[in-house]
Write an enzyme that holds these catalytic residues in place. Structure first.
Site, PDB file in Angstrom:
ATOM      1  CE  LYS A 199      -1.181   1.834   3.568  1.00 11.00           C
ATOM      2  NZ  LYS A 199      -1.669   2.351   5.382  1.00 11.00           N
TER       3      LYS A 199
ATOM      4  CG  ASP B 120      -5.971   2.258   2.919  1.00 12.15           C
ATOM      5  OD1 ASP B 120      -7.351   2.712   2.633  1.00 12.15           O
ATOM      6  OD2 ASP B 120      -5.249   2.512   3.102  1.00 12.15           O
TER       7      ASP B 120
ATOM      8  CG  ASN C 248      -9.724   5.294   8.153  1.00 10.13           C
ATOM      9  OD1 ASN C 248      -9.584   6.633   8.504  1.00 10.13           O
ATOM     10  ND2 ASN C 248     -10.002   4.581   9.285  1.00 10.13           N
TER      11      ASN C 248
ATOM     12  N   GLY D  78      -5.041   7.307   5.319  1.00 14.66           N
ATOM     13  CA  GLY D  78      -4.130   8.166   5.600  1.00 14.66           C
ATOM     14  C   GLY D  78      -2.646   8.704   4.984  1.00 14.66           C
TER      15      GLY D  78
ATOM     16  CG  ASP E  71       1.051   0.377  10.201  1.00 12.15           C
ATOM     17  OD1 ASP E  71       0.816   0.541  10.776  1.00 12.15           O
ATOM     18  OD2 ASP E  71       1.322   0.555   8.545  1.00 12.15           O
TER      19      ASP E  71
ATOM     20  CD  GLU F 235      -6.077   2.123   9.839  1.00  4.08           C
ATOM     21  OE1 GLU F 235      -5.320   2.563  10.420  1.00  4.08           O
ATOM     22  OE2 GLU F 235      -5.281   1.781   8.235  1.00  4.08           O
TER      23      GLU F 235
ATOM     24  CG  HIS G  31      -6.213  -2.774   7.325  1.00  5.46           C
ATOM     25  ND1 HIS G  31      -5.662  -2.450   6.655  1.00  5.46           N
ATOM     26  CD2 HIS G  31      -6.461  -1.464   8.232  1.00  5.46           C
ATOM     27  CE1 HIS G  31      -5.251  -1.765   6.839  1.00  5.46           C
ATOM     28  NE2 HIS G  31      -5.444  -0.796   8.066  1.00  5.46           N
ATOM     29  NE  ARG G  32      -1.598  -2.128   9.249  1.00  4.07           N
ATOM     30  CZ  ARG G  32      -1.434  -3.255   8.093  1.00  4.07           C
ATOM     31  NH1 ARG G  32      -1.222  -4.103   7.778  1.00  4.07           N
ATOM     32  NH2 ARG G  32      -1.269  -2.228   6.959  1.00  4.07           N
TER      33      ARG G  32
ATOM     34  CE  LYS H  64      -7.628   2.433   6.513  1.00  7.42           C
ATOM     35  NZ  LYS H  64      -6.030   2.965   5.704  1.00  7.42           N
TER      36      LYS H  64
END
Ligand SMILES: O=C(O)C1=C[C@@H](OP(=O)(O)O)[C@@H](O)[C@H](O)C1
Ligand SMILES: C=C(OP(=O)(O)O)C(=O)O
Length: 478
Positions: free
Chosen positions: A36, A63, A115, A117, A356, A384, A431-432, A457
């Protein structure tokens, strides 16, 4: 630090769920989708580059879609093929000395960035440098995620107006300007590194947009105070250089020995603007890889992730080292990383650079001997969801002791792994949260993950890919 907003999502009992079913060691090989972070950086640089760019191995997910849609909306010629993995950006018809992109005259062009960032931070910086009239807005949670440090960094050098419209300096962002004026840029880096990355990528755009004004062609960006998530900044520098810009880490000259500064210059070539188009190959996503490597760690199996190595541009490949500290065997090859599970022990670790992967580590920690203390990730509360408080809350539902700290958390598994138990876990539109917590289901029955589609995402096919790797179907409910 801005105030921490409360979680954006209230778990509902009527949502769909997925349950990953236990079944022994996970053994296999997998290639995660494109990064991403690299896809969205390459899109920004290519959008403002002269000539043609082709991105291969790109990520197609929410994203990156909001980035592509926003750039298309403001005039970029962009075509996507090969299931989203190949992206062509064509500025070859754009005359030298002119920008390919712009807002409509009159009212603000409204860009919806959901959403993401990276999208809102990178575009706020890039569009402020390019000039125009824009409003960047997203979902409710995006309007609780701080962007004030970036807005404050841009305002003194902006020929025009910039404002963050929600309280505590959060989006929507309103921008009405003619680009950047001359001068150094000062930015805070303690909440997110994305502000600095956005400004760095914007600098070569600035040098184009301000060509006929007094602005210089090289910009100095000084980081005031702490900088989180440093590997993403190094990644930014590499992407800028691939598209013809130049980044030098320089003394900040503000008398503070420990402050960081970067000088960004654009390649002014034959009167063409800052970046130059190129063919750009994107690495598989290293944060996504963490889930598969963790599956090996948790089950005592062996998983190889293709397309990544110790030299990858993404700092999150360092998650393999974290698993090694916990007792796993890690083998870095030139084009893959293999983790072999072994008895796990709890660790005390600073995850500031690879935040992350904190949720992934937290789930692995459930199956380790002794507590795991995660430090250095206060900024995880602004993602998130609150990835400290909400994570601790879900881990407790599984029977672990999870203690929150300002800068992280301590996860203490019960003395006997059989004392952990299944539960229905909320994902907070994160998502995570979904991709990490589901891994607990590899070892115990009844771990139900709510709203699994939130993985779209960054990884729409996550659960399908996990099914293939573990070679058994998940249980889905609607
Ligand atoms: O620059 C980037 O691509 C990213 C930087 C990190 O954010 P922070 O700098 O806010 O930690 C990371 O969490 C995010 O997923 C991607
Ligand atoms: C924090 C994340 O994303 P972003 O900040 O780009 O929305 C993430 O992908 O974990």
């Amino acid at each position: 630090m801005p105030r921490q907003p409360s979680s954006s999502a209230t778990p509902s009992s009527k949502t769909s769920t997925v349950e990953v079913v236990p079944g022994g060691k996970v053994v296999g090989r997998i290639t995660p989708p494109g990064s991403k972070s690299l896809t969205n950086r390459a899109l920004v640089c290519a959008a403002f580059a002269s000539g043609h760019s082709t991105l291969t191995g790109a990520l197609e997910s929410e994203d990156t879609e909001v980035m592509i849609d926003s750039l298309s909306q403001i005039g970029l010629k962009i075509t996507v093929e090969n299931g989203g993995q190949t992206i062509h950006i064509d500025n070859s018809q754009v005359p030298p000395d002119s920008s390919p992109l712009g807002s409509r005259p009159g009212e603000a062009t409204r860009l919806f960035i959901a959403n993401s960032g990276t999208t809102i931070r990178f575009l706020t910086a890039a569009l402020s440098a390019a000039g125009g009239h824009y409003e960047l807005r997203g979902v409710d949670r995006m309007h609780q995620r701080p962007i004030g440090d970036l807005v404050e960094a841009i305002r003194p050098i902006l020929d025009g107006k910039i404002e963050a419209l929600s309280k505590d300096g959060c989006p929507p962002v309103h921008l009405n300007c003619h680009g950047w004026k001359d001068g150094n840029v000062h930015v805070g880096g303690s909440v997110s590194s994305q502000y600095l990355s956005g400004l760095m990528m914007a600098a070569p755009i600035q040098s184009f947009a301000a060509k006929s004004s007094q602005a210089t062609r090289s910009i100095r960006i000084i980081v005031d105070g702490e900088l989180v998530s440093r590997p993403y900044v190094d990644m930014t520098a590499k992407v800028i250089e691939s598209f013809g810009g130049r980044v030098d880490c320089v003394p900040s000259q503000d008398g503070k020995e420990d402050s960081l500064a970067f000088e960004i210059s654009a390649a002014a070539k034959n009167g063409s603007f800052g970046y130059r188009g190129c063919d750009y190959q994107i690495e598989p996503d290293a944060s996504a890889a963490s889930y598969f490597l963790a599956a090996a760690a948790i089950t005592g199996g062996q998983v190889t992730v293709n397309g990544l190595s110790r030299d990858a541009m993404q700092g999150d490949v360092g998650f393999a080292d974290v698993l090694e500290q916990m007792g796993c065997d890690v083998d870095y090859q030139s084009d893959s990383i293999t983790v072999t599970g072994a008895p796990l022990k709890g660790i005390d670790i600073d995850m500031n650079a690879i935040s992350d992967t904190v949720q992934t580590l937290a789930v692995v920690a459930l199956f380790a001997k002794g507590p795991t203390r995660v430090r250095g990730v206060a900024h995880n509360r602004f993602k998130e969801t609150d990835r400290i408080g909400d994570l601790a809350c879900e881990l407790r539902k599984l029977g672990a002791d999870a203690q929150e700290h300002d800068d992280g958390l301590t996860i203490t598994p019960p003395p006997n792994v059989d004392m952990l138990h299944g539960a229905t876990l909320a994902t907070y539109h994160d998502h995570r949260m979904a991709m990490s917590l589901c891994l607990a289901g590899l070892k115990m029955e009844g771990v139900q993950i709510e709203n699994p589609s939130c993985t779209s995402k960054t990884y729409p096919e996550f659960f399908q890919d996990l099914e293939k790797l573990i070679r058994r179907p998940h249980r889905w409910t609607q």
